[in-house]
Design an enzyme around this catalytic site. Structure first.
Site, PDB file in Angstrom:
ATOM      1  N   GLY A 211       0.855  -1.187   0.000  1.00  0.00           N
ATOM      2  CA  GLY A 211       0.000   0.000   0.000  1.00  0.00           C
ATOM      3  C   GLY A 211       0.881   1.222   0.000  1.00  0.00           C
ATOM      4  N   GLY A 213       1.074   5.402   1.753  1.00  0.00           N
ATOM      5  CA  GLY A 213       0.466   6.348   2.693  1.00  0.00           C
ATOM      6  C   GLY A 213       1.192   7.668   2.648  1.00  0.00           C
ATOM      7  CE  LYS A 232       4.745   3.021   7.593  1.00  0.00           C
ATOM      8  NZ  LYS A 232       3.745   3.744   8.256  1.00  0.00           N
ATOM      9  CG  ASP A 325      -2.769  10.367  12.130  1.00  0.00           C
ATOM     10  OD1 ASP A 325      -4.011  10.488  12.169  1.00  0.00           O
ATOM     11  OD2 ASP A 325      -2.118  10.332  11.061  1.00  0.00           O
ATOM     12  NE  ARG A 329      -5.771   8.498   8.633  1.00  0.00           N
ATOM     13  CZ  ARG A 329      -6.668   9.112   9.390  1.00  0.00           C
ATOM     14  NH1 ARG A 329      -7.924   8.752   9.324  1.00  0.00           N
ATOM     15  NH2 ARG A 329      -6.323  10.084  10.208  1.00  0.00           N
ATOM     16  CG  ASN A 330      -2.616   5.899  10.918  1.00  0.00           C
ATOM     17  OD1 ASN A 330      -2.147   5.549   9.829  1.00  0.00           O
ATOM     18  ND2 ASN A 330      -2.772   7.160  11.258  1.00  0.00           N
ATOM     19  CG  ASP A 343       1.906   4.573  10.790  1.00  0.00           C
ATOM     20  OD1 ASP A 343       2.983   3.963  10.701  1.00  0.00           O
ATOM     21  OD2 ASP A 343       1.095   4.679   9.852  1.00  0.00           O
TER      22      ASP A 343
HETATM   23  P1  AMP Z   1       0.876   3.787   5.939  1.00  0.00           P
HETATM   24  O1  AMP Z   1       1.929   4.518   5.202  1.00  0.00           O
HETATM   25  O2  AMP Z   1       1.312   3.311   7.289  1.00  0.00           O
HETATM   26  O3  AMP Z   1      -0.429   4.504   5.974  1.00  0.00           O
HETATM   27  O4  AMP Z   1       0.618   2.412   5.121  1.00  0.00           O
HETATM   28  C1  AMP Z   1      -0.051   2.397   3.871  1.00  0.00           C
HETATM   29  C2  AMP Z   1      -0.680   1.026   3.656  1.00  0.00           C
HETATM   30  O5  AMP Z   1       0.337   0.010   3.605  1.00  0.00           O
HETATM   31  C3  AMP Z   1      -1.604   0.580   4.802  1.00  0.00           C
HETATM   32  O6  AMP Z   1      -2.899   1.055   4.621  1.00  0.00           O
HETATM   33  C4  AMP Z   1      -1.538  -0.921   4.693  1.00  0.00           C
HETATM   34  O7  AMP Z   1      -2.413  -1.397   3.725  1.00  0.00           O
HETATM   35  C5  AMP Z   1      -0.107  -1.173   4.237  1.00  0.00           C
HETATM   36  N1  AMP Z   1       0.786  -1.438   5.402  1.00  0.00           N
HETATM   37  C6  AMP Z   1       1.460  -0.532   6.155  1.00  0.00           C
HETATM   38  N2  AMP Z   1       2.179  -1.115   7.119  1.00  0.00           N
HETATM   39  C7  AMP Z   1       1.950  -2.442   7.011  1.00  0.00           C
HETATM   40  C8  AMP Z   1       2.381  -3.600   7.751  1.00  0.00           C
HETATM   41  N3  AMP Z   1       3.187  -3.477   8.807  1.00  0.00           N
HETATM   42  N4  AMP Z   1       1.941  -4.807   7.363  1.00  0.00           N
HETATM   43  C9  AMP Z   1       1.096  -4.910   6.304  1.00  0.00           C
HETATM   44  N5  AMP Z   1       0.640  -3.882   5.581  1.00  0.00           N
HETATM   45  C10 AMP Z   1       1.053  -2.653   5.914  1.00  0.00           C
END
Ligand code: AMP
Length: 465
Positions: A211, A213, A232, A325, A329-330, A343
């Site tokens: 994903g 973010g 990330k 936050d 979604r988090n 997060d």
């Molecule tokens: P974020 O940048 O944390 O908002 O992450 C964006 C998307 O990546 C999230 O909505 C999840 O779908 C996926 N994602 C983030 N962290 C993880 C994780 N630790 N394990 C699996 N999917 C993740």
């Protein structure tokens, strides 16, 4: 020295004096040493603790005299082991998680014993396919002779004896107890090894995109080819990197079953990577929307998700750590329906004004209490407000709070004390908790510690535990 004691012969009175006892622990999971200085653990083996001064990594000695660091959440002190020495005991697992675990095993007579949500009591959860696949939950009761029983006719002196009895006789249960889920996944460790938070970029294999973010793309990865991680990949100029890297050292030490574990960072090359525990089912928000479309969801399941988030948040509150936050979604969902908060604290390092200023278009206005909107005043109590909104998201299966209202309109409503309406799926007791989270003054909101008790009490009253 007639009559006097020879200092070199042990005094018979003190010969058997108990030495201050060493702490002995038993491994609940296997652990393979990852760095020199670590020690491997074999499940069920005993180890002597040499140094437990740090919370997450203890120095221990094995039976052969080898010493090294091990993750403290992989062991349990022998004298406190109690039921934990049995494969079938799963501790604080909720009703819903036990159901998904047993359904996943899909074996007639598969069972676990777990702590009931009423403190000090235990529940047996048993899977049977007759007449159709389902899980039955039985309270383990105690009679006035302090004997344990599932059916009054068959009482035993201890829970292990009772389990043993029902392994041979169904004695009124839906099935004889046959197996229990073995080799449950080991928990994440606080950092990939003792005092390790810098991760070598070359030891990460990057796999598919999960994903994206605020900070950029997130990909699944493998560390040293075996440990699942999420990576990330931070977009350049999205965060104050040096400050964050310092903070990451602290964040890797935060460890709780309902927090996504930060393993460390790759900070020696650009872009920097944040490496965390991998959560199979991704964001809670999307998971809720998926569940609503694909299966019927019970109040109990939704409440259980809220309780899990609340437990993770209570740990942060206890460590004076503010999320800033918190929203569906988090949070992320893993196997066995486990929900974890992700997060936490990252918002402080974001450089984008649109995200950090309460007037910005990306600021999470809909999750913010009046004191954040007015004075950008964050606290654990502003997290509690956000938690109320998260509960609302859970009970609406992932709807957008305040629908299509613009941020300015939301601010007006919140300032006037207008709150989100009661979701259809939610009983008045649960809505009452949301309302308390949205008390105008932070000091009138309950703490996460208190919220856990209130949510558990509702869960006991709406469910047969
Ligand atoms: P974020 O940048 O944390 O908002 O992450 C964006 C998307 O990546 C999230 O909505 C999840 O779908 C996926 N994602 C983030 N962290 C993880 C994780 N630790 N394990 C699996 N999917 C993740």
């Amino acid at each position: 020295m007639p009559g006097g004691a020879n200092p070199s012969t042990p005094n018979p009175r003190t010969r058997n004096k108990i030495q201050p006892r060493q702490k002995v622990v038993v491994a609940l999971f296997k652990y393979e040493a990852r760095e020199s200085g670590d020690l491997s653990l074999e499940k069920n083996q005993e180890y002597e603790v040499i140094d437990d001064s740090q919370e997450n990594w203890w120095k221990v000695k094995d039976a052969k005299g080898n010493t090294g660091f091990i993750p403290s959440n992989y062991v349990k002190e022998k004298k406190l082991l109690g039921l934990q020495q049995y494969e079938w005991y799963v501790g604080d697992m909720s009703r819903h998680i036990s159901e998904s675990l047993l359904r996943q095993e899909d074996k007639e007579g598969c069972f676990v014993v777990r702590n009931s949500s009423t403190r000090g009591l235990y529940t047996l959860s048993l899977y049977t396919k007759i007449p159709h696949p389902h899980v039955k939950h039985y309270h383990i009761k105690k009679n006035d002779k302090s004997e344990f029983y599932l059916s009054e006719k068959h009482c035993c002196n201890s829970i292990p004896d009772l389990i043993n009895y029902h392994k041979h006789n169904s004695g009124g249960l839906a099935s004889r107890l046959k197996t229990s889920p073995c080799d449950r996944p080991a928990p994440a460790t606080a950092g990939l090894s003792h005092d390790k938070w810098e991760i070598d970029h070359n030891e990460l294999m990057l796999l598919e995109e999960l994903g994206s973010g605020q900070f950029g793309v997130v990909r699944r990865g493998k560390w040293r080819g075996s440990i699942d991680v999420a990576v990330k990949m931070m977009k350049a100029d999205t965060m104050s990197e040096d400050d964050f890297i310092e903070e990451a050292k602290v964040m890797t030490k935060l460890q709780h079953n309902n927090l996504v574990q930060l393993y460390g960072v790759c900070s020696k090359s650009r872009p920097i990577f944040i490496v965390t525990e991998y959560m199979k089912y991704g964001s809670l928000l999307k998971h809720l929307q998926y569940l609503e479309k694909n299966q019927s969801i019970s109040q109990g399941l939704l409440l259980d998700m809220c309780i899990q988030v609340c437990k993770g948040m209570s740990y942060l509150e206890k460590h004076n750590y503010i999320h800033r936050d918190l929203a569906a979604r988090n949070c992320l969902v893993g196997t066995e329906n486990i929900v974890k908060v992700a997060d936490f604290g990252l918002a402080r390092y974001v450089l984008d004004d649109q995200y950090t200023s309460s007037g910005g278009s990306k600021f999470p206005i809909k999750w913010a209490p009046p004191e954040v909107l007015n004075f950008t005043l964050f606290s654990s109590k502003s997290d509690v407000w956000a938690f109320g909104v998260l509960m609302w998201e859970v009970f609406t299966c992932g709807k957008m709070p305040y629908g299509k209202l613009k941020n300015t309109e939301v601010v007006e409503r919140v300032q006037k004390g207008l709150i989100l309406e009661k979701p259809n799926q939610c009983c008045k007791e649960v809505y009452e908790i949301m309302r308390k989270c949205w008390s105008h003054l932070p000091e009138h909101r309950p703490s996460f510690r208190v919220l856990i008790e209130q949510l558990l009490s509702i869960s006991r009253s709406i469910l047969v535990d």
